[in-house]
Design a protein around this motif. Structure first.
Motif, PDB file in Angstrom:
ATOM      1  N   GLN A 209      11.375 -32.964 -15.538  1.00 55.76           N
ATOM      2  CA  GLN A 209      12.404 -32.587 -14.592  1.00 55.76           C
ATOM      3  C   GLN A 209      11.728 -32.187 -13.292  1.00 55.76           C
ATOM      4  O   GLN A 209      10.623 -31.659 -13.296  1.00 55.76           O
ATOM      5  CB  GLN A 209      13.258 -31.440 -15.138  1.00 55.76           C
ATOM      6  CG  GLN A 209      12.469 -30.216 -15.545  1.00 55.76           C
ATOM      7  CD  GLN A 209      13.356 -29.117 -16.124  1.00 55.76           C
ATOM      8  OE1 GLN A 209      14.580 -29.113 -15.931  1.00 55.76           O
ATOM      9  NE2 GLN A 209      12.755 -28.189 -16.835  1.00 55.76           N
ATOM     10  N   SER A 210      12.366 -32.474 -12.190  1.00 61.08           N
ATOM     11  CA  SER A 210      11.755 -32.195 -10.893  1.00 61.08           C
ATOM     12  C   SER A 210      12.844 -32.073  -9.842  1.00 61.08           C
ATOM     13  O   SER A 210      13.890 -32.738  -9.921  1.00 61.08           O
ATOM     14  CB  SER A 210      10.787 -33.313 -10.501  1.00 61.08           C
ATOM     15  OG  SER A 210      10.295 -33.113  -9.199  1.00 61.08           O
ATOM     16  N   THR A 211      12.596 -31.244  -8.880  1.00 63.05           N
ATOM     17  CA  THR A 211      13.522 -31.077  -7.766  1.00 63.05           C
ATOM     18  C   THR A 211      13.278 -32.121  -6.689  1.00 63.05           C
ATOM     19  O   THR A 211      14.224 -32.575  -6.037  1.00 63.05           O
ATOM     20  CB  THR A 211      13.377 -29.667  -7.166  1.00 63.05           C
ATOM     21  OG1 THR A 211      13.589 -28.692  -8.191  1.00 63.05           O
ATOM     22  CG2 THR A 211      14.360 -29.444  -6.031  1.00 63.05           C
ATOM     23  N   TRP A 212      12.060 -32.565  -6.484  1.00 67.64           N
ATOM     24  CA  TRP A 212      11.694 -33.408  -5.348  1.00 67.64           C
ATOM     25  C   TRP A 212      11.405 -34.849  -5.730  1.00 67.64           C
ATOM     26  O   TRP A 212      11.483 -35.729  -4.876  1.00 67.64           O
ATOM     27  CB  TRP A 212      10.446 -32.850  -4.646  1.00 67.64           C
ATOM     28  CG  TRP A 212      10.531 -31.366  -4.380  1.00 67.64           C
ATOM     29  CD1 TRP A 212       9.826 -30.393  -4.964  1.00 67.64           C
ATOM     30  CD2 TRP A 212      11.392 -30.727  -3.458  1.00 67.64           C
ATOM     31  NE1 TRP A 212      10.167 -29.156  -4.489  1.00 67.64           N
ATOM     32  CE2 TRP A 212      11.150 -29.335  -3.529  1.00 67.64           C
ATOM     33  CE3 TRP A 212      12.396 -31.173  -2.561  1.00 67.64           C
ATOM     34  CZ2 TRP A 212      11.831 -28.412  -2.764  1.00 67.64           C
ATOM     35  CZ3 TRP A 212      13.052 -30.239  -1.787  1.00 67.64           C
ATOM     36  CH2 TRP A 212      12.764 -28.869  -1.891  1.00 67.64           C
ATOM     37  N   LEU A 213      11.045 -35.109  -6.982  1.00 62.82           N
ATOM     38  CA  LEU A 213      10.656 -36.459  -7.369  1.00 62.82           C
ATOM     39  C   LEU A 213      11.764 -37.129  -8.153  1.00 62.82           C
ATOM     40  O   LEU A 213      12.449 -36.501  -8.976  1.00 62.82           O
ATOM     41  CB  LEU A 213       9.386 -36.417  -8.224  1.00 62.82           C
ATOM     42  CG  LEU A 213       8.149 -35.796  -7.576  1.00 62.82           C
ATOM     43  CD1 LEU A 213       6.978 -35.793  -8.560  1.00 62.82           C
ATOM     44  CD2 LEU A 213       7.762 -36.520  -6.288  1.00 62.82           C
ATOM     45  N   LEU A 243      13.600 -40.136 -19.956  1.00 59.59           N
ATOM     46  CA  LEU A 243      13.003 -38.864 -20.353  1.00 59.59           C
ATOM     47  C   LEU A 243      13.430 -37.706 -19.459  1.00 59.59           C
ATOM     48  O   LEU A 243      13.122 -36.552 -19.765  1.00 59.59           O
ATOM     49  CB  LEU A 243      11.472 -38.962 -20.342  1.00 59.59           C
ATOM     50  CG  LEU A 243      10.855 -40.028 -21.254  1.00 59.59           C
ATOM     51  CD1 LEU A 243       9.336 -39.983 -21.149  1.00 59.59           C
ATOM     52  CD2 LEU A 243      11.304 -39.819 -22.701  1.00 59.59           C
ATOM     53  N   ARG A 244      14.121 -38.039 -18.367  1.00 60.19           N
ATOM     54  CA  ARG A 244      14.535 -36.952 -17.482  1.00 60.19           C
ATOM     55  C   ARG A 244      15.691 -36.206 -18.105  1.00 60.19           C
ATOM     56  O   ARG A 244      16.636 -36.797 -18.635  1.00 60.19           O
ATOM     57  CB  ARG A 244      14.937 -37.514 -16.137  1.00 60.19           C
ATOM     58  CG  ARG A 244      15.259 -36.436 -15.115  1.00 60.19           C
ATOM     59  CD  ARG A 244      15.405 -37.003 -13.722  1.00 60.19           C
ATOM     60  NE  ARG A 244      15.535 -35.949 -12.732  1.00 60.19           N
ATOM     61  CZ  ARG A 244      15.574 -36.148 -11.410  1.00 60.19           C
ATOM     62  NH1 ARG A 244      15.483 -37.403 -10.945  1.00 60.19           N
ATOM     63  NH2 ARG A 244      15.688 -35.139 -10.578  1.00 60.19           N
ATOM     64  N   HIS A 245      15.587 -34.890 -18.042  1.00 57.66           N
ATOM     65  CA  HIS A 245      16.654 -34.064 -18.606  1.00 57.66           C
ATOM     66  C   HIS A 245      16.983 -32.966 -17.619  1.00 57.66           C
ATOM     67  O   HIS A 245      16.174 -32.590 -16.763  1.00 57.66           O
ATOM     68  CB  HIS A 245      16.240 -33.471 -19.957  1.00 57.66           C
ATOM     69  CG  HIS A 245      14.990 -32.636 -19.879  1.00 57.66           C
ATOM     70  ND1 HIS A 245      15.021 -31.300 -19.576  1.00 57.66           N
ATOM     71  CD2 HIS A 245      13.677 -32.967 -20.064  1.00 57.66           C
ATOM     72  CE1 HIS A 245      13.783 -30.840 -19.576  1.00 57.66           C
ATOM     73  NE2 HIS A 245      12.946 -31.827 -19.867  1.00 57.66           N
ATOM     74  N   ALA A 246      18.184 -32.456 -17.751  1.00 54.39           N
ATOM     75  CA  ALA A 246      18.650 -31.426 -16.828  1.00 54.39           C
ATOM     76  C   ALA A 246      18.014 -30.093 -17.164  1.00 54.39           C
ATOM     77  O   ALA A 246      17.431 -29.894 -18.241  1.00 54.39           O
ATOM     78  CB  ALA A 246      20.181 -31.333 -16.906  1.00 54.39           C
ATOM     79  N   ALA A 247      18.130 -29.181 -16.223  1.00 51.09           N
ATOM     80  CA  ALA A 247      17.585 -27.844 -16.433  1.00 51.09           C
ATOM     81  C   ALA A 247      18.313 -27.176 -17.586  1.00 51.09           C
ATOM     82  O   ALA A 247      19.532 -27.216 -17.676  1.00 51.09           O
ATOM     83  CB  ALA A 247      17.727 -27.027 -15.150  1.00 51.09           C
TER      84      ALA A 247
END
Length: 642
Positions: A209-213, A243-247
């Motif tokens: 997870q990332s804020t900028w990427l 694979l991206r998941h939320a906070a």
């Protein structure tokens, strides 16, 4: 010169003892004994032999020195402990996290790998730039950790130990570097093992997870970072988009492929570390077998570099490279001769070849030597036969040494001149004995022979005997030598025996006349001259016997010729000194010898109680004057040097 660790420790101990006041523990007599005994032995370097003898005597006198020489300063389990400690740290670092979730953008593993890559870069940069890390604190901590307190006994032993550690700094630094590389190699192996061991009992889930990427940027970053591992393992880098998941949400994709790629990446980073371990181990073993010269040389060694393009020093004391001179105190003159062609390569300036410079900084090559004195041979007198020329050559270096090295240089000169002075005393004894024999010489004079020619022939033989003795004493070559010719007027005396026939006739006539007159007077002329005849016969026999007795009494049974001691002594001394100066190669003209000998009271020495000793003193004085004249003529006749 290289010395094994044990011998290098003995060298450092003896160097510390001879550089510090230790009283009766090590005296100048002990230093001379060690030098003398080391010269008699063979099979190893002189300094190593001398250090072994000295260390043995010091160990017998002080048990703390014996303990210092026998202790083990490098624990054998240390490399294994460093590797095991790093491996355990790597294994347990995988258990620091609370959950078995892999956040691909927030793995502590990336920080460890980045730190190691930066370490590789820093080490290479320092090596190429010629800088070194400050290892003294690490070395101090290392020795404080591994030296038991029972070994820290006595101020002398502690000071000697510190001196050894300073002298062996390259070896100690190599060992500290080996432990450092082993620990980091163990850390990498532990990281790999920890990933798989923890995965046996738990399921790893991967996500990010990332804020900028965004997913495309993360995919590009993963492809680049894991490309070497993917190429080696044959595994493709998985797609990161699912694979991206939320906070606050948990990843759900299995992380087995990612674990393989991460383990391969760690292994790739560990490969240079393994090579550094092998290089550090080889360097440690090489230094333990033989520490290079800068690590074991003594402070009182004088290192001289001479540029001799024309071979001016051939045949002299500075003609042989290596150890030229040594003193009983352990001083040594170490000579390196170079020609003009290779002088720039042997200069003190760093080489411009970056490859050689880098290898030297990395420890693969020894550092270039440093010199206490470097000069051109044109500033020194050219080599010539005889020790006076050699002494002039050595004394020309007196004012050129740095002030800190001049005391050691004077000890070296004294040690070099001592055997020469003993030989010169033997030469003066030969000269005095020859002069005494010549002045006391009484040469038989055959009939019809010329006295001066007969005397010169006998004297020439005695001069030849002296010349042969001096030639053997100074160790000259077997080349033919021109004979010395005694010319000119030579004051002499001729002694002939008293004439027996004449004395018997005269004695017979006188005694016969006296006896005849007495007999005639007593017999009133009745003897008719018989008394005179009998008296003449008796008187002649008595006169002949008396003359023969007197000749025997005065040792004048035959005609002899002898030099006049008072007048001939300076002339004969000059002839003998001509033999002496020819053996030494002084090159003085024979005309300067007689004025010098005329100033000595030879006749007074002959009349003393010990004429031989007195003549030796006169010869010593005259020889010293001639040596000074030879030095002055050389200085006046030589061209000025810059």
């Amino acid at each position: 010169m290289r010395a094994g660790e044990a011998d290098a420790r003995r060298l450092a101990l003896l160097d510390w003892v001879e550089s510090n006041p230790v009283g009766a523990l090590w005296s100048p007599e002990d230093a001379r004994w060690a030098t003398r005994e080391a010269r008699r032995q063979s099979g190893a370097d002189f300094r190593v032999l001398r250090a072994r003898l000295g260390a043995q005597r010091l160990a017998e006198r002080d048990e703390r020195f014996a303990e210092l020489l026998s202790r083990e300063l490098w624990p054998r389990p240390a490399p294994w402990l460093a590797l095991l400690g790093g491996a355990l740290a790597g294994i347990f670092s995988n258990y620091l996290g609370a959950t078995p979730y892999l956040n691909l953008l927030h793995l502590p593993l990336w920080s460890l790998l980045l730190a190691q890559l930066l370490g590789y870069l820093l080490q290479a940069l320092l090596a190429w730039r010629g800088s070194t890390l400050a290892l003294r604190p690490l070395l101090a901590a290392w020795h404080g950790l591994w030296l038991p307190r029972r070994h820290r006994s006595g101020p002398r032993a502690a000071a000697a130990l510190r001196h050894w550690l300073a002298q062996s700094a390259p070896l100690q630094a190599a060992r500290v570097g080996l432990l450092w590389h082993l620990a980091l190699l163990g850390l990498n192996l532990g990281l790999i093992a920890g990933l798989y061991l923890r995965g046996l009992g738990q399921e790893y889930l991967a996500g990010w997870q990332s804020t900028w990427l965004d997913a495309a940027q993360v995919q590009a970053l993963a492809d680049r970072l894991l490309a070497p591992a993917a190429w080696i393992t044959g595994l493709a880098v998985p797609d990161v988009t699912p694979l991206r998941h939320a906070a606050g949400a948990l990843p759900r994709a299995p992380a087995a492929t990612w674990l393989h790629l991460l383990a391969a990446t760690v292994a790739l980073v560990a490969v240079p570390r393994a090579l550094l371990v092998l290089a550090a181990g080889w360097r440690c073993a090489s230094l333990a077998r033989g520490l290079p010269w800068p690590a074991v040389h003594a402070a009182h060694d004088l290192r001289l570099r001479l540029v001799d393009a024309q071979g001016r020093l051939a045949g002299g004391p500075l003609a042989t490279e290596g150890e030229c001179l040594c003193s009983p105190e352990g001083d040594r003159l170490l000579l390196t001769r170079v020609s003009q062609a290779d002088a720039p390569e042997a200069a003190d300036a760093p080489t411009a070849d970056l490859w050689m410079r880098g290898l030297r900084r990395l420890g693969a090559l020894d550092a270039p030597p440093s010199w206490d004195l470097s000069l051109d041979a044109a500033r020194l007198p050219a080599s010539a036969p005889g020790w006076p020329a050699q002494r002039r050559q050595l004394r020309a270096l007196d004012a050129l040494w740095p002030p800190a090295k001049r005391a050691a240089w004077q000890r070296l000169l004294t040690a070099w001149e001592e055997p020469l002075q003993e030989r010169e005393q033997q030469a003066k004894a030969l000269l005095a004995d020859a002069l005494l024999d010549m002045l006391r010489m009484r040469v038989p004079l055959p009939a019809q022979s010329e006295p001066l020619a007969t005397l010169r022939l006998a004297l020439r033989r005695r001069v030849g005997t002296l010349s042969d003795a001096l030639h053997a004493l100074y160790g000259g070559t077997d080349a033919p030598r021109p004979p010395l010719v005694l010319t000119g007027a030579l004051p002499h005396r001729v002694e002939r025996p008293l004439p027996t026939a004449r004395n018997s006739v005269l004695g017979g006539m006188a005694s016969g006349a006296a006896a005849g007159l007495g007999a005639d007077a007593a017999s009133a002329g009745l003897t008719l001259g018989a008394g005179a005849a009998l008296g003449a016969v008796a008187g002649g026999l008595m006169a002949a016997g008396a003359t023969d007795w007197l000749n025997r009494r005065q040792d004048r049974r035959e005609a002899r010729v002898e030099p006049d001691p008072d007048s001939a002594a300076p002339l004969l001394a000059a002839a003998l000194l001509a033999c002496w100066q020819r053996e030494l190669g002084l090159g003085l003209p024979d005309g300067v010898l007689l004025p010098v000998t005329m100033d000595c009271a030879w006749s007074t020495a002959l009349r003393g109680e010990d004429p031989s000793s007195a003549l030796q003193q006169h010869f010593a004085t005259v020889c010293e004057v001639l040596l000074r004249q030879a030095d002055q003529e050389l200085v006046q006749g030589s061209p000025a040097t810059p």
